[in-house]
Design a protein around this motif. Sequence first.
Motif, PDB file in Angstrom:
ATOM      1  N   TYR A 319       0.669  -1.146  -0.031  1.00 19.28           N
ATOM      2  CA  TYR A 319      -0.239  -0.130   0.112  1.00 19.28           C
ATOM      3  C   TYR A 319       0.945   1.450  -0.148  1.00 19.28           C
ATOM      4  N   GLN A 320       2.071   1.240   0.743  1.00 21.70           N
ATOM      5  CA  GLN A 320       2.861   2.330   0.587  1.00 21.70           C
ATOM      6  C   GLN A 320       3.335   2.971  -0.657  1.00 21.70           C
ATOM      7  N   LYS A 321       3.746   1.721  -1.438  1.00 24.61           N
ATOM      8  CA  LYS A 321       4.191   2.076  -2.108  1.00 24.61           C
ATOM      9  C   LYS A 321       3.133   2.651  -4.038  1.00 24.61           C
ATOM     10  N   LEU A 322       1.962   2.167  -3.165  1.00 24.58           N
ATOM     11  CA  LEU A 322       0.911   2.232  -3.678  1.00 24.58           C
ATOM     12  C   LEU A 322       0.978   4.101  -3.768  1.00 24.58           C
ATOM     13  N   LEU A 323       0.046   4.211  -2.176  1.00 26.30           N
ATOM     14  CA  LEU A 323       0.778   5.773  -1.964  1.00 26.30           C
ATOM     15  C   LEU A 323       1.103   6.892  -3.282  1.00 26.30           C
ATOM     16  N   GLU A 324       2.720   6.385  -3.064  1.00 31.43           N
ATOM     17  CA  GLU A 324       3.811   6.895  -3.220  1.00 31.43           C
ATOM     18  C   GLU A 324       3.497   7.505  -4.462  1.00 31.43           C
ATOM     19  N   ASP A 325       2.516   6.405  -5.629  1.00 30.60           N
ATOM     20  CA  ASP A 325       2.695   6.092  -7.107  1.00 30.60           C
ATOM     21  C   ASP A 325       1.655   7.896  -6.930  1.00 30.60           C
ATOM     22  N   THR A 326       0.921   7.486  -5.801  1.00 33.12           N
ATOM     23  CA  THR A 326      -0.115   7.899  -5.849  1.00 33.12           C
ATOM     24  C   THR A 326      -0.021   9.572  -5.572  1.00 33.12           C
ATOM     25  N   ILE A 327       0.529  10.070  -5.007  1.00 27.15           N
ATOM     26  CA  ILE A 327       0.912  11.691  -4.676  1.00 27.15           C
ATOM     27  C   ILE A 327       1.606  12.361  -6.008  1.00 27.15           C
ATOM     28  N   ASP A 328       1.818  10.908  -6.707  1.00 24.91           N
ATOM     29  CA  ASP A 328       2.772  12.231  -8.162  1.00 24.91           C
ATOM     30  C   ASP A 328       1.824  12.388  -8.581  1.00 24.91           C
ATOM     31  N   LEU A 329       0.517  11.952  -8.397  1.00 27.12           N
ATOM     32  CA  LEU A 329      -0.425  12.532 -10.117  1.00 27.12           C
ATOM     33  C   LEU A 329      -1.435  13.152  -8.898  1.00 27.12           C
ATOM     34  N   LYS A 349      -1.490   1.632  12.440  1.00 26.92           N
ATOM     35  CA  LYS A 349      -0.632   0.753  11.429  1.00 26.92           C
ATOM     36  C   LYS A 349      -0.669   1.233   9.653  1.00 26.92           C
ATOM     37  N   PHE A 350      -2.198   1.914   9.712  1.00 27.54           N
ATOM     38  CA  PHE A 350      -2.542   2.314   8.593  1.00 27.54           C
ATOM     39  C   PHE A 350      -1.864   3.710   8.073  1.00 27.54           C
ATOM     40  N   LYS A 351      -1.829   3.990   9.401  1.00 26.25           N
ATOM     41  CA  LYS A 351      -0.881   5.774   8.706  1.00 26.25           C
ATOM     42  C   LYS A 351       0.254   5.787   8.765  1.00 26.25           C
ATOM     43  N   THR A 352       1.156   4.672  10.014  1.00 29.07           N
ATOM     44  CA  THR A 352       2.820   4.689   9.421  1.00 29.07           C
ATOM     45  C   THR A 352       2.528   4.255   8.056  1.00 29.07           C
ATOM     46  N   PHE A 353       1.454   3.700   7.298  1.00 27.91           N
ATOM     47  CA  PHE A 353       2.038   4.029   5.593  1.00 27.91           C
ATOM     48  C   PHE A 353       1.843   4.801   4.858  1.00 27.91           C
ATOM     49  N   ILE A 354       0.765   6.123   5.255  1.00 23.29           N
ATOM     50  CA  ILE A 354       0.643   7.016   4.561  1.00 23.29           C
ATOM     51  C   ILE A 354       1.963   7.992   5.145  1.00 23.29           C
ATOM     52  N   ASP A 355       3.002   8.078   6.351  1.00 20.44           N
ATOM     53  CA  ASP A 355       3.277   9.180   6.795  1.00 20.44           C
ATOM     54  C   ASP A 355       5.381   7.985   6.002  1.00 20.44           C
ATOM     55  N   GLY A 356       4.882   7.302   5.862  1.00 21.50           N
ATOM     56  CA  GLY A 356       6.388   6.993   5.468  1.00 21.50           C
ATOM     57  C   GLY A 356       5.788   7.294   3.361  1.00 21.50           C
ATOM     58  N   ALA A 357       4.600   6.860   2.997  1.00 25.32           N
ATOM     59  CA  ALA A 357       4.741   7.592   1.686  1.00 25.32           C
ATOM     60  C   ALA A 357       5.712   8.638   1.447  1.00 25.32           C
ATOM     61  N   PHE A 358       4.671   9.502   2.669  1.00 28.56           N
ATOM     62  CA  PHE A 358       4.719  11.453   1.667  1.00 28.56           C
ATOM     63  C   PHE A 358       6.421  11.650   2.282  1.00 28.56           C
ATOM     64  N   LYS A 359       6.749  11.059   3.762  1.00 31.15           N
ATOM     65  CA  LYS A 359       8.106  11.527   3.888  1.00 31.15           C
ATOM     66  C   LYS A 359       9.071  10.252   2.550  1.00 31.15           C
ATOM     67  N   ALA A 360       9.053   9.439   1.879  1.00 29.07           N
ATOM     68  CA  ALA A 360       9.733   8.900   0.722  1.00 29.07           C
ATOM     69  C   ALA A 360       9.331   9.619  -0.312  1.00 29.07           C
ATOM     70  N   LYS A 361       8.883  10.826  -0.293  1.00 28.93           N
ATOM     71  CA  LYS A 361       8.101  11.242  -1.418  1.00 28.93           C
ATOM     72  C   LYS A 361       8.977  12.656  -1.179  1.00 28.93           C
ATOM     73  N   GLY A 362       9.065  12.625   0.054  1.00 25.20           N
ATOM     74  CA  GLY A 362      10.750  14.453   0.200  1.00 25.20           C
ATOM     75  C   GLY A 362       8.606  15.848   0.485  1.00 25.20           C
ATOM     76  N   GLU A 363       7.433  14.952   0.560  1.00 25.51           N
ATOM     77  CA  GLU A 363       6.028  15.721   0.680  1.00 25.51           C
ATOM     78  C   GLU A 363       6.090  16.243   2.366  1.00 25.51           C
ATOM     79  N   ARG A 364       4.643  17.138   2.599  1.00 29.69           N
ATOM     80  CA  ARG A 364       4.173  17.121   3.853  1.00 29.69           C
ATOM     81  C   ARG A 364       2.839  16.971   3.284  1.00 29.69           C
ATOM     82  N   TYR A 365       1.721  16.895   4.184  1.00 29.18           N
ATOM     83  CA  TYR A 365       0.772  16.321   3.927  1.00 29.18           C
ATOM     84  C   TYR A 365      -0.240  16.830   5.165  1.00 29.18           C
TER      85      TYR A 365
END
Length: 397
Positions: A319-329, A349-365
């Motif tokens: 899910y985290q990788k999927l969310l990273e791709d979503t952030i780009d769009l 736990k779900f929120k850790t995926f969200i946090d990880g995805a935005f950190k991986a993309k260098g984006e704030r949320y």
Amino acid sequence: MSEMISLQIKRKDAGKIKSGFPLLKKEAIVNPHVLKKEGQLLRLVTESGEFLGTGYYGKQNKGYGWVLTTNEREKIDESFFINKLSQALAYRSSFFQNLSTTAFRVFNGEGDGIGGLTIEYFEGYYVINWYSEGIYAFKDLILSALKKVVQYKGLYEKKRFDQQGQYIEDDDFVDGERAQFPLIIKENDVNFATYLNDGAMVGIFLDQRNVRERIKDYYAKHKTVLNLFSYTGAFSVSAAVGGASKTTSVDVANRSLSKTIEQFSVNQLDYEDENIIVEDVFHYFKYAKRKEFTYDLVILDPPSFARSKKFRFSVAKDYQKLLEDTIDLTNDNGVIVASTNYSGFDMKKFKTFIDGAFKAKGERYKILEEYKLPKDFKTNPHFKEGNYLKVVFIQKA
């Protein structure tokens, strides 16, 4: 149903059952060899013989059966099912008075006291979902009880079990009059076409009702919307009714095209004004990035598990990788509706995926709001896995 047998529960699990935990897990059973035929009534006892409850044997992916009562004097007969169904209907009495919503869940498994059984209401018709051969063994008693507590146009059923846990294809009609399909139901004044006799799915997931309403009433107006894993396009239609400037629906299933066209059409919306794309979502990410497509509102509600020709997807792992791709769009200040119905982890736990995805993309949320199951999907507070839905509205800062 066969004669009641005695099933011993390990000491460390006995306390949980006493406290209200409804699931009979395989690893909690001392003497599983006595389980012969699904549908057996079980007298649940400790290793020393102390009564814990009465349950039934029925294999699901979740376990070996469910506790029905912890009252030693309570019999599992038609009166038992009449009582459970009556309580469930009373709990949802306000839903029957709501003319703007004509489809909802009237019985939610262990949340209403009978694991493995759910019942949904669609514009005067009821759909019974059987999740194991074990609960299906009680079919005659449950149908007799249901007929005594509700008035209905017709009854349909879904057998969601076989040795591989797949849906059993059958004529789903049970009793009453057959519905004319598509059966048009209302959800917060939006129309949806449903098919109660067309396989495991009817055309809409009722547990997302509050999320669709929020998108329609608050988030969609004048926005470009991307709906990923769109199924029949219910989120897209809600967004369009809410004034979205354009919606894009993406799903790999060929039938998603005709189903989504139908959902727009029953709301007098011109589907040709929208984008309905039959394509693997993972391919679409690459295509959209190459074309530099971005959206104001992106809805990400994947199945727990998915497989296509080139991709395998698991919510727990991917899910985290999927969310990273979503952030780009997603446009700056745009909103992502991140959703999952996977019961294997909680909201934290779900929120850790969200946090990880935005950190991986260098984006704030910023988390704007959260949703779980609506009121008609009643849950058991002692069984956290039953409250499976997790939806988070996230703004890309």
